[in-house]
Design a protein around this motif. Sequence first.
Motif, PDB file in Angstrom:
ATOM      1  N   ILE A 195     131.626  -6.888 -57.377  1.00 46.15           N
ATOM      2  CA  ILE A 195     131.164  -6.225 -56.142  1.00 46.15           C
ATOM      3  C   ILE A 195     130.062  -5.192 -56.393  1.00 46.15           C
ATOM      4  O   ILE A 195     129.336  -4.832 -55.466  1.00 46.15           O
ATOM      5  N   LEU A 196     129.949  -4.739 -57.629  1.00 42.71           N
ATOM      6  CA  LEU A 196     128.997  -3.651 -57.910  1.00 42.71           C
ATOM      7  C   LEU A 196     127.574  -3.940 -57.397  1.00 42.71           C
ATOM      8  O   LEU A 196     126.958  -3.073 -56.772  1.00 42.71           O
ATOM      9  N   PRO A 197     127.036  -5.164 -57.612  1.00 40.66           N
ATOM     10  CA  PRO A 197     125.667  -5.415 -57.128  1.00 40.66           C
ATOM     11  C   PRO A 197     125.554  -5.388 -55.608  1.00 40.66           C
ATOM     12  O   PRO A 197     124.446  -5.312 -55.077  1.00 40.66           O
ATOM     13  N   TYR A 198     126.655  -5.476 -54.907  1.00 40.63           N
ATOM     14  CA  TYR A 198     126.642  -5.491 -53.437  1.00 40.63           C
ATOM     15  C   TYR A 198     126.734  -4.082 -52.849  1.00 40.63           C
ATOM     16  O   TYR A 198     126.630  -3.910 -51.634  1.00 40.63           O
ATOM     17  N   ILE A 199     126.961  -3.098 -53.691  1.00 42.12           N
ATOM     18  CA  ILE A 199     127.072  -1.717 -53.190  1.00 42.12           C
ATOM     19  C   ILE A 199     125.676  -1.230 -52.799  1.00 42.12           C
ATOM     20  O   ILE A 199     124.758  -1.249 -53.617  1.00 42.12           O
ATOM     21  N   PRO A 200     125.496  -0.807 -51.533  1.00 41.33           N
ATOM     22  CA  PRO A 200     124.161  -0.369 -51.103  1.00 41.33           C
ATOM     23  C   PRO A 200     123.851   1.053 -51.580  1.00 41.33           C
ATOM     24  O   PRO A 200     124.741   1.751 -52.083  1.00 41.33           O
ATOM     25  N   TYR A 201     122.625   1.467 -51.356  1.00 46.17           N
ATOM     26  CA  TYR A 201     122.229   2.849 -51.643  1.00 46.17           C
ATOM     27  C   TYR A 201     123.187   3.808 -50.917  1.00 46.17           C
ATOM     28  O   TYR A 201     123.455   3.631 -49.725  1.00 46.17           O
ATOM     29  N   GLN A 202     123.714   4.762 -51.639  1.00 50.91           N
ATOM     30  CA  GLN A 202     124.689   5.729 -51.125  1.00 50.91           C
ATOM     31  C   GLN A 202     126.040   5.089 -50.766  1.00 50.91           C
ATOM     32  O   GLN A 202     126.856   5.678 -50.061  1.00 50.91           O
ATOM     33  N   GLY A 203     126.218   3.873 -51.260  1.00 51.22           N
ATOM     34  CA  GLY A 203     127.539   3.246 -51.156  1.00 51.22           C
ATOM     35  C   GLY A 203     128.343   3.572 -52.404  1.00 51.22           C
ATOM     36  O   GLY A 203     127.829   4.169 -53.360  1.00 51.22           O
ATOM     37  N   PHE A 204     129.596   3.143 -52.435  1.00 46.96           N
ATOM     38  CA  PHE A 204     130.477   3.626 -53.505  1.00 46.96           C
ATOM     39  C   PHE A 204     131.632   2.682 -53.797  1.00 46.96           C
ATOM     40  O   PHE A 204     131.991   1.834 -52.972  1.00 46.96           O
ATOM     41  N   ILE A 205     132.183   2.877 -54.980  1.00 42.52           N
ATOM     42  CA  ILE A 205     133.501   2.305 -55.310  1.00 42.52           C
ATOM     43  C   ILE A 205     134.362   3.498 -55.718  1.00 42.52           C
ATOM     44  O   ILE A 205     133.989   4.250 -56.628  1.00 42.52           O
ATOM     45  N   SER A 206     135.473   3.686 -55.032  1.00 42.77           N
ATOM     46  CA  SER A 206     136.374   4.801 -55.357  1.00 42.77           C
ATOM     47  C   SER A 206     137.653   4.215 -55.961  1.00 42.77           C
ATOM     48  O   SER A 206     138.200   3.246 -55.424  1.00 42.77           O
ATOM     49  N   ILE A 207     138.100   4.793 -57.056  1.00 44.12           N
ATOM     50  CA  ILE A 207     139.276   4.246 -57.758  1.00 44.12           C
ATOM     51  C   ILE A 207     140.231   5.388 -58.094  1.00 44.12           C
ATOM     52  O   ILE A 207     139.825   6.359 -58.751  1.00 44.12           O
ATOM     53  N   VAL A 208     141.471   5.288 -57.635  1.00 49.68           N
ATOM     54  CA  VAL A 208     142.491   6.234 -58.108  1.00 49.68           C
ATOM     55  C   VAL A 208     143.268   5.512 -59.211  1.00 49.68           C
ATOM     56  O   VAL A 208     143.812   4.418 -58.995  1.00 49.68           O
ATOM     57  N   VAL A 209     143.254   6.121 -60.397  1.00 47.07           N
ATOM     58  CA  VAL A 209     143.807   5.490 -61.603  1.00 47.07           C
ATOM     59  C   VAL A 209     145.122   6.180 -61.970  1.00 47.07           C
ATOM     60  O   VAL A 209     145.201   7.410 -61.931  1.00 47.07           O
ATOM     61  N   TYR A 210     146.130   5.373 -62.361  1.00 47.64           N
ATOM     62  CA  TYR A 210     147.452   5.916 -62.713  1.00 47.64           C
ATOM     63  C   TYR A 210     147.800   5.531 -64.157  1.00 47.64           C
ATOM     64  O   TYR A 210     148.491   4.524 -64.384  1.00 47.64           O
ATOM     65  N   PRO A 211     147.343   6.319 -65.132  1.00 50.54           N
ATOM     66  CA  PRO A 211     147.587   5.935 -66.528  1.00 50.54           C
ATOM     67  C   PRO A 211     149.005   6.230 -67.010  1.00 50.54           C
ATOM     68  O   PRO A 211     149.340   5.931 -68.159  1.00 50.54           O
TER      69      PRO A 211
END
Length: 189
Positions: A119-135
């Motif tokens: 999906i990364l190439p589809y993220i527009p300018y000022q778009g985002f991927i947010s991830i909450v990680v639980y290690p």
Amino acid sequence: MKKRSIITRLAHELIKLYVTKDDVVIDATMGHGFDTIFLAGIAKKVYAFDIQESALFSTKEKINPLQQNHIQLIHDSHEHILNYVTSFKGVIFNLGYLPHGDKTITTNKHTTLKTIDSILPYIPYQGFISIVVYPGHEAGYEESLALNDYLKTIDTNTYHILRVDLPYQNNKPPYILMIIREKEDVHTM
Ligand code: SAM
């Protein structure tokens, strides 16, 4: 209702900086739908994915009639997001297993990285991927290491990567990763 963790609440505050009422957003890990409902309150349309049908039941119960046309619940893995939608402002992940559900059904490093990379190439300018990680659990720890290795390979001229954590807590506390596209002139799908 129990207050959500500071990490989840901060993730929402960060997401609010980028999402407007004109935006389409994706919840890649629907779970009990708390994030889906949050997104429905700030965006135009939400596509939410989960591999467990029980997540769809749990989320459906929380959707009010006014929100119905703005939320699409999809019983499928987030690996297949692009089969459903290719234009969106952002994608959010809340990794791990369904609280009060089957702890053996959890996100894992292979599918999570595959999805983020697709999906990364589809993220527009000022778009985002947010991830909450639980290690704090085994699969989550593996996932956190794999994410860290992957994020080191991302072009930091195009994307800024933010991390918000609780550095003084014990027992591998959760943390936020956010990838934000800061450059306009790369190809847009
Ligand atoms: N965002 C949720 C909420 O607000 O309640 C919590 C999400 S829960 C921590 C993680 C969810 O990811 C689980 O419901 C699990 O079934 C789901 N999941 C695991 N692997 C998945 C995949 N490949 N695609 C979509 N969902 C997945």
